[in-house]
Write an enzyme that holds these catalytic residues in place. Structure first.
Site, PDB file in Angstrom:
ATOM      1  CE1 TYR A  61     -26.054   8.644  24.740  1.00 36.97           C
ATOM      2  CE2 TYR A  61     -23.994   9.311  23.703  1.00 36.97           C
ATOM      3  CZ  TYR A  61     -24.671   8.693  24.746  1.00 36.97           C
ATOM      4  OH  TYR A  61     -23.969   8.113  25.762  1.00 36.97           O
ATOM      5  NE  ARG A 111     -15.718   3.781  26.890  1.00 38.33           N
ATOM      6  CZ  ARG A 111     -16.316   4.965  26.750  1.00 38.33           C
ATOM      7  NH1 ARG A 111     -17.635   5.078  26.788  1.00 38.33           N
ATOM      8  NH2 ARG A 111     -15.615   6.039  26.549  1.00 38.33           N
ATOM      9  CD  GLU A 130     -18.754  11.578  23.995  1.00 36.69           C
ATOM     10  OE1 GLU A 130     -18.981  12.723  24.421  1.00 36.69           O
ATOM     11  OE2 GLU A 130     -19.604  10.692  24.005  1.00 36.69           O
ATOM     12  CD  GLU A 144     -20.531   7.419  26.214  1.00 39.01           C
ATOM     13  OE1 GLU A 144     -21.399   8.289  25.987  1.00 39.01           O
ATOM     14  OE2 GLU A 144     -19.436   7.669  26.762  1.00 39.01           O
ATOM     15  CG  HIS A 155     -15.493   9.832  30.207  1.00 37.94           C
ATOM     16  ND1 HIS A 155     -16.081   8.753  29.578  1.00 37.94           N
ATOM     17  CD2 HIS A 155     -16.422  10.815  30.186  1.00 37.94           C
ATOM     18  CE1 HIS A 155     -17.313   9.080  29.215  1.00 37.94           C
ATOM     19  NE2 HIS A 155     -17.546  10.327  29.573  1.00 37.94           N
ATOM     20  CG  ASN A 173     -19.224   7.332  22.958  1.00 44.67           C
ATOM     21  OD1 ASN A 173     -19.011   6.120  22.911  1.00 44.67           O
ATOM     22  ND2 ASN A 173     -18.595   8.124  23.807  1.00 44.67           N
TER      23      ASN A 173
END
Ligand code: IFM
Length: 456
Positions: free
Chosen positions: A300, A74, A163, A364, A118, A298
């Site tokens: 985290y 990606r 995002e 991600e 992005h 994504n």
């Protein structure tokens, strides 16, 4: 622990974070060029001028991906390479780079996953208002169409935005990201126009024959402190209400319009308190609700909050009055982000229940640690443990019924970590920024073996 057949394994990057070559082949200026060159914005005064020099080294990078057995890669397209002024004439030399990259990937048996935005907005568009200007959404759709016209014969998988929460609320809310504006009403407008751009672009891509279209969001379970280590903890009403509101601002603000054509009440209330809802025009939500195939997640760390009576809204969270953002009782990465692997399974199971009309993909997941290059090796045991822990939770979510199609690690390479510059290393491949040489870390070799086994 074996993953489903056809589960997609890969890695992700983004244009400004790795490409460098900011003045080559007719590329225009982006908001990140301006922002990073403004003293005080990025740690160490770092910029993306050279980054990983991927623009010149993409063939070697694709060869490395092949050695690591990646099935998918990606990457994002830099809008100012394709349309230096963000509108009008297309720069064929800019598009040609992505053309070469796609061919190289396909020759290596790696499926390209193209992200159209992005965060590197052409500066010329920011000068006209950026994402606070409705017209930017229409310019984005034109640009998306132009990229598809060049790559669509070979690229199946398209993501519109990466995002949008970060682009809107760090870019226009707390100003930690480009363009560095700090106005809550601007941030709310930007979020809506990003969504409008997504819907317009998704429709154009579909009309042009795109097979798979995705919106990528940074999502997280919003937990109270007690829930971090005890999923069964039952929060009090005030804490639960705080968590619901932050969940609306983080995740439902984007997925409800995109997948149901409506805004959560909490988001409309936040807009009312910050400039009003006049920018949401009749018909917008219908456009935003364009059919898509996948949502990219994504993940985290979880977001941890509790009720905080009397607290003002955080600058990145218009509408977060009376909420305290709390630390998590968990170990942290070099970013200071708490490591809570089962936050991922909790999130995936919940999203697949709330949004059953789409498949999910981890677009991600990864971590920054203070890696040391030692005699040609990087023994990044903490990253291996982070990835291993999160993959186990991905597997758990699949077993619980989540429709999860793949996992892309962030990131292939150490790279320009936005306001943190180069001091935070997220790569599974180490980059020496002086020589620009690449060394696969232990995590890359481990990930290669996971891919080969299709499991852990
Ligand atoms: O580096 C970023 C990426 O660009 C977007 N998602 C989070 C990553 C780590 O901060």
């Amino acid at each position: 622990m074996i993953f489903p057949e056809n589960f997609v394994w890969g890695a992700a990057t983004a244009s400004y974070q790795i490409e460098g070559a900011v003045k080559e082949d007719g590329r225009g200026q982006s908001i990140w060029d301006t922002f990073s060159h403004t003293p005080g914005n990025v740690a160490g005064g770092d910029t993306g001028d050279v980054a990983c020099d991927h623009y010149h080294r993409f063939k070697d990078d694709v060869a490395l991906m092949r050695e690591l057995r990646l099935a998918a890669y990606r990457f994002s397209v830099a809008w100012p390479r394709v349309q230096p002024d963000g509108a009008g004439a297309i720069n064929p030399r800019g598009l040609a780079f992505y053309d070469r990259l796609v061919d190289e990937l396909l020759a290596a048996g790696i499926a390209p996953y193209v992200t159209l935005y992005h965060w590197d907005l052409p500066q010329a568009l920011e000068d006209r208002g950026g994402w606070t200007d409705r017209d930017t959404a229409y310019r984005f759709a034109d640009y998306a169409q132009a990229v598809h016209a060049r790559l669509g014969d070979r690229v199946t998988h398209w993501a519109t935005l990466n995002e949008p929460w970060v682009a809107a609320f760090l870019g226009y809310g707390n100003g930690v990201h480009a363009p560095g504006r700090t106005n809550p009403a601007d941030a709310m407008r930007a979020a809506h126009h990003l969504l409008l751009g997504h819907g317009l672009a998704a429709r154009r891509l579909r009309e042009a024959g795109a097979e798979s279209i995705m919106l990528v969001v940074n999502s997280a379970p919003v937990l109270t402190p007690a829930q971090v280590n005890d999923p069964s903890a039952v929060p009090g009403e005030a804490d639960a209400a705080a968590a619901r509101r932050i969940d609306a601002l983080l995740t439902r603000q984007f997925l409800d319009p995109a997948l149901y054509g409506r805004y959560p009440a909490e988001v409309l209330a936040a807009a009312e308190r910050n400039g009003g809802t006049g920018h949401i025009q009749d018909g917008d939500l219908e456009i935003i609700n364009a059919p898509i195939d996948l949502v990219g997640i994504n993940y985290y760390n979880p977001c941890v909050v509790e009720s905080g009576p009397g607290l003002p809204a955080d600058a990145a969270w218009p509408g977060s009055e009376d909420v305290r953002f709390a630390p998590a009782d968990a170990p942290t990465t070099a970013m200071g982000w708490p490591i809570v692997p089962d936050g991922l399974s909790r999130l995936l199971v919940r999203l697949s229940k709330d949004y059953p009309q789409v498949g999910l993909m981890i677009t991600e997941n990864g971590a920054a640690f203070d890696d040391v290059l030692d005699d040609g090796r990087v023994h990044d045991a903490e990253r291996v443990s982070y990835l291993d822990g999160h993959l186990r939770e991905v597997h758990r979510a699949i077993e619980s019924g989540a429709d999860l199609r793949g996992y892309l690690v962030w990131s292939l390479l150490d790279n320009f970590e936005w306001a943190e510059g180069y001091r935070r290393r997220f790569g599974i491949v180490h980059v020496d920024y002086a020589s620009l040489s690449r060394v696969p870390k232990d995590s890359a070799l481990w990930f290669r073996d996971v891919i080969a086994a299709n499991g852990l």
